[in-house]
Design an enzyme around this catalytic site. Structure first.
Site, PDB file in Angstrom:
ATOM      1  N   SER A 127       9.595  -7.546  12.268  1.00 27.11           N
ATOM      2  CA  SER A 127       9.193  -8.763  13.039  1.00 27.11           C
ATOM      3  C   SER A 127       9.851 -10.240  12.587  1.00 27.11           C
ATOM      4  O   SER A 127       9.752 -11.075  13.657  1.00 27.11           O
ATOM      5  CB  SER A 127       7.662  -8.781  12.763  1.00 27.11           C
ATOM      6  OG  SER A 127       7.159  -7.393  13.044  1.00 27.11           O
ATOM      7  N   THR A 140       6.808  -5.397   8.977  1.00 22.19           N
ATOM      8  CA  THR A 140       7.582  -6.069   8.019  1.00 22.19           C
ATOM      9  C   THR A 140       8.760  -6.897   8.536  1.00 22.19           C
ATOM     10  O   THR A 140       9.122  -7.099   9.720  1.00 22.19           O
ATOM     11  CB  THR A 140       8.105  -5.015   7.143  1.00 22.19           C
ATOM     12  OG1 THR A 140       8.016  -5.389   6.013  1.00 22.19           O
ATOM     13  CG2 THR A 140       9.400  -4.055   7.919  1.00 22.19           C
ATOM     14  N   LYS A 188       8.372  -0.699   1.399  1.00 23.95           N
ATOM     15  CA  LYS A 188       9.362  -0.456   2.637  1.00 23.95           C
ATOM     16  C   LYS A 188      10.767  -0.711   2.206  1.00 23.95           C
ATOM     17  O   LYS A 188      11.773  -0.358   2.820  1.00 23.95           O
ATOM     18  CB  LYS A 188       9.012  -1.513   3.649  1.00 23.95           C
ATOM     19  CG  LYS A 188       7.720  -0.936   4.552  1.00 23.95           C
ATOM     20  CD  LYS A 188       7.425  -1.920   5.369  1.00 23.95           C
ATOM     21  CE  LYS A 188       6.000  -2.618   5.098  1.00 23.95           C
ATOM     22  NZ  LYS A 188       5.778  -3.617   5.872  1.00 23.95           N
ATOM     23  N   GLY A 224      15.742  -0.095   3.199  1.00 26.45           N
ATOM     24  CA  GLY A 224      14.599  -0.405   3.945  1.00 26.45           C
ATOM     25  C   GLY A 224      14.346   0.027   5.082  1.00 26.45           C
ATOM     26  O   GLY A 224      15.143   0.044   6.149  1.00 26.45           O
TER      27      GLY A 224
END
Length: 196
Positions: free
Chosen positions: A148, A21, A53, A65
């Site tokens: 990421s 994510t 998330k 998150g």
């Protein structure tokens, strides 16, 4: 920041990493918004495209998150909820107490996740190294990102910070840009916001 979740071994000679994510937080003009994409990848395979998330905590007074291992993040969300019940209306104090536990508890120390959390007053990044970081304001906005594609989203949001866009528009646009660049990020967004 690049977050990689749990290792998963498919065979003795090869291991795959979960990449999970992009989460972005923007505070601008009295409104804080946290958004995240829904992709979870295992190695080169998309395992799920609509993971949620980003969520509300403390009866809607806090949004958060996570990036990293999902089970680990849910454990941390539960712990944070407990700290918020212990210290109602004190997000900073609850996060510092959670970070202390995360750093010193043998079980929690093994958890691989990072979190962005915010209420009407403060936004914070929490990590397993004991960090509780508050973003500095630049160009009239406070911005943080993890995951990421976090650096892509952070750069895009900073570029948009002094525009006429509100916090939600910045989050949506920056996450779309991150999804165009990062193979571990998709355009399936979940957005939550709180007005000051």
């Amino acid at each position: 920041m690049h977050i990689q979740g749990s290792s998963y071994s498919q065979d003795a000679g090869r291991s795959e990493l979960f990449h999970a994510t992009t989460i972005l937080m923007v505070r601008k003009n009295g409104r804080v918004v946290i958004g995240g994409d829904g992709q979870v990848s295992l190695g080169q395979t998309v395992v799920k495209g609509n993971a949620r998330k980003v969520r509300r905590l403390a009866k809607g007074a806090v949004i958060g998150g996570f990036a990293g291992a999902t089970a680990d993040a849910f454990t941390l969300f539960e712990r944070l909820e407990a700290k918020l019940e212990q210290f109602p209306g004190q997000l900073m104090r609850a996060c510092v107490e959670l970070a202390k536990d995360w750093r010193t508890d043998r079980y929690l120390r093994r958890l691989e996740a990072m979190m962005l959390v915010a209420d009407k007053d403060v936004g914070l990044l929490l990590s397993g190294t004991g960090d509780v970081l508050e973003p500095e304001a630049r160009d009239g906005a406070s911005i943080m990102a993890i995951g990421s594609g976090g650096n892509f989203a952070l750069a895009a949001a900073r570029a948009l910070a002094d525009s006429d866009h509100d916090a939600e528009a910045i989050v949506r646009r920056a996450l779309a840009i991150a999804a165009d660049i990062c193979v571990y990020t998709n355009g399936n967004l979940v957005i939550e916001s709180i007005d000051a």
